[in-house]
Enzyme design. Structure first.
Site, PDB file in Angstrom:
ATOM      1  N   TYR A  34     -14.223   2.162  -8.249  1.00  0.00           N
ATOM      2  CA  TYR A  34     -13.816   2.894  -7.036  1.00  0.00           C
ATOM      3  C   TYR A  34     -15.051   3.330  -6.245  1.00  0.00           C
ATOM      4  O   TYR A  34     -15.120   3.147  -5.022  1.00  0.00           O
ATOM      5  CB  TYR A  34     -12.976   4.113  -7.454  1.00  0.00           C
ATOM      6  N   GLU A  50     -17.913  10.072  -4.765  1.00  0.00           N
ATOM      7  CA  GLU A  50     -18.119   9.076  -5.830  1.00  0.00           C
ATOM      8  C   GLU A  50     -19.188   8.051  -5.474  1.00  0.00           C
ATOM      9  O   GLU A  50     -19.672   7.344  -6.350  1.00  0.00           O
ATOM     10  CB  GLU A  50     -16.795   8.370  -6.138  1.00  0.00           C
ATOM     11  N   SER A  83     -16.387   9.080   0.018  1.00  0.00           N
ATOM     12  CA  SER A  83     -16.163   9.939  -1.143  1.00  0.00           C
ATOM     13  C   SER A  83     -17.471  10.310  -1.824  1.00  0.00           C
ATOM     14  O   SER A  83     -18.430   9.525  -1.830  1.00  0.00           O
ATOM     15  CB  SER A  83     -15.285   9.175  -2.140  1.00  0.00           C
TER      16      SER A  83
HETATM   17  P1  NDP Z   1      -3.546   9.560  -1.988  1.00  0.00           P
HETATM   18  O1  NDP Z   1      -3.662   8.741  -3.215  1.00  0.00           O
HETATM   19  O2  NDP Z   1      -2.739  10.814  -2.023  1.00  0.00           O
HETATM   20  O3  NDP Z   1      -2.976   8.656  -0.793  1.00  0.00           O
HETATM   21  C1  NDP Z   1      -3.334   7.320  -0.646  1.00  0.00           C
HETATM   22  C2  NDP Z   1      -2.564   6.719   0.503  1.00  0.00           C
HETATM   23  O4  NDP Z   1      -2.919   5.333   0.649  1.00  0.00           O
HETATM   24  C3  NDP Z   1      -1.038   6.749   0.310  1.00  0.00           C
HETATM   25  O5  NDP Z   1      -0.438   6.982   1.563  1.00  0.00           O
HETATM   26  C4  NDP Z   1      -0.743   5.324  -0.154  1.00  0.00           C
HETATM   27  O6  NDP Z   1       0.573   4.892   0.108  1.00  0.00           O
HETATM   28  C5  NDP Z   1      -1.730   4.553   0.721  1.00  0.00           C
HETATM   29  N1  NDP Z   1      -2.007   3.198   0.231  1.00  0.00           N
HETATM   30  C6  NDP Z   1      -2.537   2.847  -0.963  1.00  0.00           C
HETATM   31  N2  NDP Z   1      -2.652   1.517  -1.045  1.00  0.00           N
HETATM   32  C7  NDP Z   1      -2.177   1.002   0.125  1.00  0.00           C
HETATM   33  C8  NDP Z   1      -2.019  -0.309   0.641  1.00  0.00           C
HETATM   34  N3  NDP Z   1      -2.368  -1.376  -0.082  1.00  0.00           N
HETATM   35  N4  NDP Z   1      -1.506  -0.470   1.882  1.00  0.00           N
HETATM   36  C9  NDP Z   1      -1.141   0.604   2.621  1.00  0.00           C
HETATM   37  N5  NDP Z   1      -1.259   1.879   2.182  1.00  0.00           N
HETATM   38  C10 NDP Z   1      -1.775   2.073   0.946  1.00  0.00           C
HETATM   39  O7  NDP Z   1      -5.052   9.885  -1.524  1.00  0.00           O
HETATM   40  P2  NDP Z   1      -5.640  11.185  -0.782  1.00  0.00           P
HETATM   41  O8  NDP Z   1      -4.755  11.554   0.331  1.00  0.00           O
HETATM   42  O9  NDP Z   1      -6.027  12.194  -1.798  1.00  0.00           O
HETATM   43  O10 NDP Z   1      -7.020  10.609  -0.223  1.00  0.00           O
HETATM   44  C11 NDP Z   1      -7.084   9.941   1.044  1.00  0.00           C
HETATM   45  C12 NDP Z   1      -8.314   9.049   1.064  1.00  0.00           C
HETATM   46  O11 NDP Z   1      -9.483   9.836   0.875  1.00  0.00           O
HETATM   47  C13 NDP Z   1      -8.350   7.970  -0.029  1.00  0.00           C
HETATM   48  O12 NDP Z   1      -8.972   6.824   0.505  1.00  0.00           O
HETATM   49  C14 NDP Z   1      -9.234   8.589  -1.109  1.00  0.00           C
HETATM   50  O13 NDP Z   1      -9.853   7.582  -1.865  1.00  0.00           O
HETATM   51  C15 NDP Z   1     -10.229   9.356  -0.251  1.00  0.00           C
HETATM   52  N6  NDP Z   1     -10.813  10.540  -0.871  1.00  0.00           N
HETATM   53  C16 NDP Z   1     -10.007  11.506  -1.400  1.00  0.00           C
HETATM   54  C17 NDP Z   1     -10.564  12.645  -1.929  1.00  0.00           C
HETATM   55  C18 NDP Z   1      -9.710  13.710  -2.532  1.00  0.00           C
HETATM   56  O14 NDP Z   1     -10.269  14.571  -3.234  1.00  0.00           O
HETATM   57  N7  NDP Z   1      -8.419  13.730  -2.288  1.00  0.00           N
HETATM   58  C19 NDP Z   1     -12.029  12.866  -1.913  1.00  0.00           C
HETATM   59  C20 NDP Z   1     -12.763  11.804  -1.287  1.00  0.00           C
HETATM   60  C21 NDP Z   1     -12.169  10.687  -0.785  1.00  0.00           C
HETATM   61  P3  NDP Z   1       1.787   5.191  -0.949  1.00  0.00           P
HETATM   62  O15 NDP Z   1       2.276   6.583  -0.638  1.00  0.00           O
HETATM   63  O16 NDP Z   1       2.765   4.129  -0.616  1.00  0.00           O
HETATM   64  O17 NDP Z   1       1.218   5.084  -2.340  1.00  0.00           O
HETATM   65  P1  GDR Z   2     -11.875  12.343  -9.514  1.00  0.00           P
HETATM   66  O1  GDR Z   2     -10.571  13.259  -9.753  1.00  0.00           O
HETATM   67  O2  GDR Z   2     -12.021  11.295 -10.514  1.00  0.00           O
HETATM   68  O3  GDR Z   2     -13.030  13.288  -9.335  1.00  0.00           O
HETATM   69  O4  GDR Z   2     -11.525  11.643  -8.117  1.00  0.00           O
HETATM   70  P2  GDR Z   2      -9.647  13.467 -11.039  1.00  0.00           P
HETATM   71  O5  GDR Z   2      -8.846  14.690 -10.774  1.00  0.00           O
HETATM   72  O6  GDR Z   2      -8.915  12.237 -11.396  1.00  0.00           O
HETATM   73  O7  GDR Z   2     -10.719  13.739 -12.216  1.00  0.00           O
HETATM   74  C1  GDR Z   2     -11.618  14.837 -12.177  1.00  0.00           C
HETATM   75  C2  GDR Z   2     -12.283  14.990 -13.548  1.00  0.00           C
HETATM   76  O8  GDR Z   2     -11.330  15.445 -14.500  1.00  0.00           O
HETATM   77  C3  GDR Z   2     -11.507  14.707 -15.697  1.00  0.00           C
HETATM   78  N1  GDR Z   2     -10.250  14.707 -16.472  1.00  0.00           N
HETATM   79  C4  GDR Z   2      -9.102  14.129 -16.086  1.00  0.00           C
HETATM   80  N2  GDR Z   2      -8.763  13.471 -14.956  1.00  0.00           N
HETATM   81  C5  GDR Z   2      -7.484  13.030 -14.833  1.00  0.00           C
HETATM   82  N3  GDR Z   2      -7.118  12.397 -13.687  1.00  0.00           N
HETATM   83  N4  GDR Z   2      -6.557  13.200 -15.814  1.00  0.00           N
HETATM   84  C6  GDR Z   2      -6.858  13.849 -16.995  1.00  0.00           C
HETATM   85  O9  GDR Z   2      -6.012  14.013 -17.875  1.00  0.00           O
HETATM   86  C7  GDR Z   2      -8.183  14.347 -17.128  1.00  0.00           C
HETATM   87  N5  GDR Z   2      -8.837  15.041 -18.092  1.00  0.00           N
HETATM   88  C8  GDR Z   2     -10.076  15.254 -17.688  1.00  0.00           C
HETATM   89  C9  GDR Z   2     -11.912  13.311 -15.219  1.00  0.00           C
HETATM   90  O10 GDR Z   2     -12.528  12.586 -16.285  1.00  0.00           O
HETATM   91  C10 GDR Z   2     -12.866  13.682 -14.098  1.00  0.00           C
HETATM   92  O11 GDR Z   2     -14.149  13.927 -14.630  1.00  0.00           O
HETATM   93  C11 GDR Z   2     -11.008  12.367  -7.014  1.00  0.00           C
HETATM   94  C12 GDR Z   2     -10.122  11.395  -6.215  1.00  0.00           C
HETATM   95  O12 GDR Z   2      -9.437  12.118  -5.231  1.00  0.00           O
HETATM   96  C13 GDR Z   2     -10.974  10.336  -5.530  1.00  0.00           C
HETATM   97  O13 GDR Z   2     -10.150   9.583  -4.645  1.00  0.00           O
HETATM   98  C14 GDR Z   2     -12.077  11.027  -4.731  1.00  0.00           C
HETATM   99  O14 GDR Z   2     -12.899  10.075  -4.087  1.00  0.00           O
HETATM  100  C15 GDR Z   2     -12.917  11.913  -5.637  1.00  0.00           C
HETATM  101  O15 GDR Z   2     -12.053  12.882  -6.217  1.00  0.00           O
HETATM  102  C16 GDR Z   2     -14.017  12.641  -4.878  1.00  0.00           C
END
Ligand code: NDP
Ligand code: GDR
Length: 332
Positions: free
Chosen positions: A158, A136, A134
């Protein structure tokens, strides 16, 4: 490679990315196995359409119960499925929440990745491993835009866990010759994004306010900036990484940052409402620290694998708001 040899195992198949990746791999004639955890509700909304398709579920798509904390089960699944490719996407993915539940976040994101790397190392057959890293990991970024060589300076539990897992993936690639890729993905969004991430929250609220279902939208920091792309494009990048002859790390990003405020403005413009009238600030959504200057340089993946982002920021916002409106209207 013969079609029948293409077997993928996905952790996190029920998540945003897991669901789009499954569709992509099924289109490419893979047999797809997903690991799901036990929940009190059997409905897995993002993959329900695949589960209901008799030509797919039980034929080319299989689900296995397993939790990231349960190494004996993970090992058994890997042994039974014998995947050629493993996409490790599972984990607690909410950065803000990681300040409230740091230990389980680090356990699931950091230690579970180590667990899987060890299981793959002991597996008798080669498995190509994708790790969902990520943006992050860069946190208080020392340079902008960030590349694969930018130092890791995470600012959240995270981010620390992802940095740990990213570096371990590199160590396992270098020390044991495992085919492990870190996809260093910047934020990617879609109508399937979890409802507590800011883009989905905004898109949903704009649509609900437009249809008189809600009165306001309560947010944290409006000035935060992110590099937002489309999830459907980003899962293509994951697949491409595992098709290359050598394993490597790749930044996947649009190269453009926008503020939360700009997302709000664009979303309310879609429904033709004045956002200032509806958006309120609640400091409980502010985070103790925020990453700074997060914007990615995707030159390496463009040059090496031919990947580039599709669509504009405005199109992404419109797609998400339109999907919310359609969902409300279809329920009427
Ligand atoms: P989601 O939160 O949508 O999905 C997370 C998945 O992980 C779900 O299927 C969830 O299952 C599963 N999971 C969580 N905890 C466990 C556990 N203990 N055992 C088994 N399964 C588990 O995430 P995204 O699809 O958005 O992201 C996928 C990956 O990419 C994550 O690792 C995220 O941190 C990373 N990432 C995402 C980004 C983004 O912008 N979306 C950017 C960069 C990295 P359940 O449905 O049961 O909750
Ligand atoms: P992020 O995504 O933290 O970048 O992680 P998120 O959408 O949660 O926050 C983005 C920015 O928006 C600001 N923010 C809020 N965020 C949330 N969730 N809810 C609010 O009400 C709100 N108001 C303002 C946050 O402070 C932040 O600055 C996502 C996830 O998908 C991670 O798993 C992944 O690794 C990173 O993107 C890249």
């Amino acid at each position: 490679m013969k079609e029948s040899n293409k077997v993928a195992l996905i952790t996190g198949i029920t998540g945003q990315d897991g669901s789009y990746l499954s569709e992509l791999l099924l289109e490419k004639d893979y047999t797809v196995h997903g690991i799901v955890r036990r929940t009190s509700n059997l409905l897995r909304s993002r993959i329900e359409h695949l589960r209901r398709d008799e030509k797919i579920y039980g034929q080319r798509l299989f689900l296995h119960y397993g939790d990231l904390s349960d190494s004996t089960t993970l090992r058994r699944i890997l042994h039974d499925v014998c995947p050629t490719e493993l996409y490790h996407l599972a984990g607690q993915s909410h950065v803000g929440l990681s300040f409230e539940i740091p230990e389980s976040t680090c356990e699931e994101t950091g230690m579970a990745t180590l667990r899987l790397l060890e299981i793959v190392r002991a597996h008798p057959l080669p498995v190509k491993f994708y790790h969902a890293s990520s943006a992050e990991i860069f946190g208080a970024a020392s340079a902008s835009p960030q590349t694969e060589n930018t130092p890791l300076r995470p600012t959240s539990p995270y981010g620390c866990a992802k940095a740990f897992a990213t570096q371990l993936a590199r160590v396992y690639r270098q020390s044991y010759g495992l085919f492990v890729c870190n996809g260093i993905l910047y934020n990617h969004e879609s109508p399937r994004r979890g409802e507590n991430f800011v883009t989905r929250k905004i898109a949903r609220a704009a649509a609900r306010i437009a249809r008189n279902r809600d009165d306001d939208l309560v947010l944290g920091n409006l000035e935060s900036r992110r590099d937002w792309g489309r999830a459907q494009d980003y899962v293509q990048a994951m697949w491409l990484m595992l098709q290359h002859e050598t394993a490597d790390d790749y930044v996947v990003a649009t190269g453009e940052a926008h503020s939360v405020r700009e997302f709000v403005e664009a979303a309310f413009a879609v429904v033709d409402l004045p956002w200032e009238k509806y958006v309120k600030h609640d400091p409980s959504f502010d985070r103790p620290t925020e990453p700074v200057r997060l914007v990615g340089c995707a030159e390496k993946i463009r040059k090496t694998l031919g990947w580039k982002p599709a669509g504009s920021f405005a199109q992404l916002v419109r797609e998400m708001v339109d999907a919310e409106l359609a969902a409300i209207d279809s329920r009427q």
